[in-house]
Design a protein around this motif. Structure first.
Motif, short mmCIF file in Angstrom:
data_model
loop_
_atom_site.label_atom_id
_atom_site.label_comp_id
_atom_site.label_asym_id
_atom_site.label_seq_id
_atom_site.Cartn_x
_atom_site.Cartn_y
_atom_site.Cartn_z
N ASN A 188 72.51 -52.23 30.57
CA ASN A 188 72.07 -52.97 31.76
C ASN A 188 71.52 -52.03 32.83
OD1 ASN A 188 72.67 -56.00 31.58
ND2 ASN A 188 74.53 -55.11 30.74
N MET A 189 72.12 -50.86 32.93
CA MET A 189 71.64 -49.89 33.93
C MET A 189 70.25 -49.36 33.56
SD MET A 189 72.56 -48.56 36.78
CE MET A 189 71.41 -47.52 37.71
N ILE A 190 70.01 -49.10 32.28
CA ILE A 190 68.69 -48.64 31.85
C ILE A 190 67.63 -49.68 32.22
CG2 ILE A 190 67.22 -48.21 29.84
CD1 ILE A 190 69.68 -46.89 28.51
N ALA A 191 67.88 -50.93 31.88
CA ALA A 191 66.89 -51.98 32.11
C ALA A 191 66.69 -52.24 33.60
CB ALA A 191 67.32 -53.26 31.41
N LEU A 192 67.78 -52.40 34.34
CA LEU A 192 67.65 -52.73 35.76
C LEU A 192 67.07 -51.55 36.54
CD1 LEU A 192 68.21 -55.21 37.51
CD2 LEU A 192 70.40 -54.20 38.14
N GLY A 193 67.46 -50.32 36.16
CA GLY A 193 66.88 -49.15 36.81
C GLY A 193 65.39 -49.04 36.57
N THR A 194 64.96 -49.41 35.38
CA THR A 194 63.52 -49.42 35.08
C THR A 194 62.79 -50.39 35.99
OG1 THR A 194 63.90 -48.78 32.77
CG2 THR A 194 61.81 -49.86 33.28
N VAL A 195 63.36 -51.57 36.17
CA VAL A 195 62.74 -52.55 37.07
C VAL A 195 62.65 -52.00 38.48
CG1 VAL A 195 62.89 -54.88 38.04
CG2 VAL A 195 63.58 -54.49 35.68
N ALA A 196 63.76 -51.40 38.96
CA ALA A 196 63.78 -50.87 40.32
C ALA A 196 62.73 -49.79 40.52
CB ALA A 196 65.18 -50.33 40.64
N LEU A 197 62.55 -48.92 39.55
CA LEU A 197 61.55 -47.86 39.67
C LEU A 197 60.13 -48.42 39.61
CD1 LEU A 197 63.26 -45.07 37.55
CD2 LEU A 197 62.76 -44.97 40.00
N LEU A 198 59.91 -49.39 38.73
CA LEU A 198 58.59 -50.00 38.66
C LEU A 198 58.22 -50.71 39.96
CD1 LEU A 198 58.63 -51.44 35.02
CD2 LEU A 198 57.28 -49.49 35.86
N GLU A 199 59.23 -51.21 40.67
CA GLU A 199 58.99 -51.88 41.95
C GLU A 199 58.90 -50.88 43.11
OE1 GLU A 199 58.62 -55.39 42.70
OE2 GLU A 199 58.07 -55.13 40.59
N ASN A 200 59.13 -49.60 42.82
CA ASN A 200 59.05 -48.55 43.85
C ASN A 200 58.18 -47.41 43.29
OD1 ASN A 200 61.23 -49.07 46.22
ND2 ASN A 200 62.00 -49.88 44.28
N PRO A 201 56.86 -47.63 43.25
CA PRO A 201 55.97 -46.69 42.54
C PRO A 201 56.00 -45.26 43.07
CG PRO A 201 54.73 -48.34 43.79
CD PRO A 201 56.13 -48.80 43.78
#
Length: 412
Positions: free
Chosen positions: A255-268
């Motif tokens: 869950n951390m891998i997936a959610l962290g990926t979303v957070a980084l994609l939303e913070n270019p």
């Protein structure tokens, strides 16, 4: 066993806000707004749980660390009034206690049996293997169709493959244990379904322990089997420890891998800094900031007071229960200014994503290495990675004991 208890008739309890509290749809990474308000106005207050009970909600970072380090509070889930997360969570403890729901000295004695494999040096030695696993899975994803579901393609198989090798569990059985683990971490699962899942996992691991007794290998289950032979553990307790390590070892990190990926994609801008980083310390710092920013164990750590404790202007009496969600503590402005801003250069190591005190997460060294490898590799190898849907259409796990996304469509 029924899924609910009769709600309390105490009038004051009826006025307490319900917990867990909903997140704001427009801010999927932030703690629930009502919880942030309580942190500012009444940082220790009562809430109402699913069974009608009224534990204390502790929201400040300093108060959580103080209480989690205090031997006068208990993690024993068998105590009267323990604030279980759900009917299913209560059923897990009823079926099989593990060291996470024990107090010292019993907790320390059992935990010590599996501490050595999680030592930092031993985990660091696994970094090349974790790198190979990550690269192989990215190769497969790149060769497949677009868009891809990053949960199925990378986030779930990386920690599953690693924990299987670590424990000595055949990865070919991953659909079996992932299915049952999902039942355990879903807040809406019935006690009956959770009971069946626990029994299935315990029986499976008991069979594996039998095989390890006959043919030991260099893995954690073989070490637990040796403890059984020495009379230090019963077979069922050893299977229970295996179940805990297997479930926790892949569900949280996935869950951390997936959610962290979303957070980084939303913070270019933050993503660009991670991608460009040559210094491993920068990537390690980014992982700590993501752990602070996201706090996926959002349902909170649960405890019961063994004695009266004065804290934050309140008296938590002996027998009172308490809930301590890391998500709001990790957004405490007294410790992390502008907590809503993802800043990979922030000094975030004081977060409580892994807890605090004697019950700190045993597997945190392994989780850190997995996250460091995956984030640095994924964005370096696929620099054009992007969400293949809108953020507000992602299926967030609001019903989970562990926060994340059920699926993550991406393209490049």
């Amino acid at each position: 066993m029924t899924d609910t208890l009769a709600p309390t008739t105490d009038e004051a309890s009826e006025q307490h806000p319900e917990y867990p509290m909903p997140r704001a749809a427009r801010c999927p990474f932030a703690p629930p707004p009502a919880m942030t308000t309580l942190q500012a106005e009444k940082p220790i207050s009562k809430v109402r749980l699913w069974d009608g009970s009224s534990p204390w909600l502790v929201t400040r970072h300093a108060d959580q660390r103080t209480l989690l380090g205090d031997p006068r509070i208990s993690a024993n889930g068998s105590l009267p009034g323990f604030p279980h997360q759900s009917p299913g969570a209560r059923e897990v403890i009823t079926r099989q206690r593990t060291f996470v729901n024990m107090d010292d000295p019993e907790h320390a004695g059992i935990r010590r049996m599996v501490t050595a494999p999680f030592a930092i040096k031993r985990v660091e030695a696994m970094r090349p293997a974790i790198q190979r696993i990550t690269d192989d899975l990215i190769d497969e994803m790149l060769a497949g169709p677009k868009p891809a579901d990053l949960v199925d393609a990378l986030a779930l198989p990386v920690p599953s493959l690693v924990i299987c090798e670590f424990l000595g569990v055949p990865y070919e059985e991953h659909e079996f244990f992932q299915h049952h683990s999902k039942i355990l971490v879903n807040r809406t699962s019935s006690a009956e379904d959770v009971g069946k899942a626990v029994t299935a996992l315990l029986d499976y691991l008991d069979d594996l322990l039998t095989a390890k007794l006959a043919r030991p290998a260099d893995d954690v289950l073989s070490q637990l089997a040796a403890r059984v032979t020495a009379g230090e553990l019963t077979r069922r307790d050893a299977a229970g420890m295996g179940m805990l390590l297997l479930s926790a070892g892949h569900e949280t990190t996935a869950n951390m891998i997936a959610l962290g990926t979303v957070a980084l994609l939303e913070n270019p801008h933050q993503l660009a800094a991670v991608r460009a980083a040559d210094d491993p310390k920068v990537v390690a710092g980014a992982v700590e900031e993501l752990l602070r920013y996201l706090s996926i164990t959002h349902s909170g750590r649960r405890r019961v007071a063994l004695e009266d404790i004065e804290i934050g202007g309140e008296v938590i009496k002996a027998g009172d229960s308490m809930v301590m969600p890391p998500s709001v503590a990790n957004w405490d402005t007294e410790v992390f200014p502008e907590p809503e801003r993802l800043d990979i250069h922030r000094q975030s190591r004081r977060h409580v994503a892994f807890g605090f005190g004697v019950h700190q997460c045993l597997g945190q060294p392994l989780a850190r290495v997995e996250l460091q490898v995956v984030y640095s590799t994924l964005f370096r190898r696929i620099p054009t990675l992007r969400l293949a849907t809108d953020l507000d259409r992602l299926p967030f796990k609001h019903d989970g004991l562990i926060y994340g996304v059920y699926e993550l469509p991406v393209s490049w």
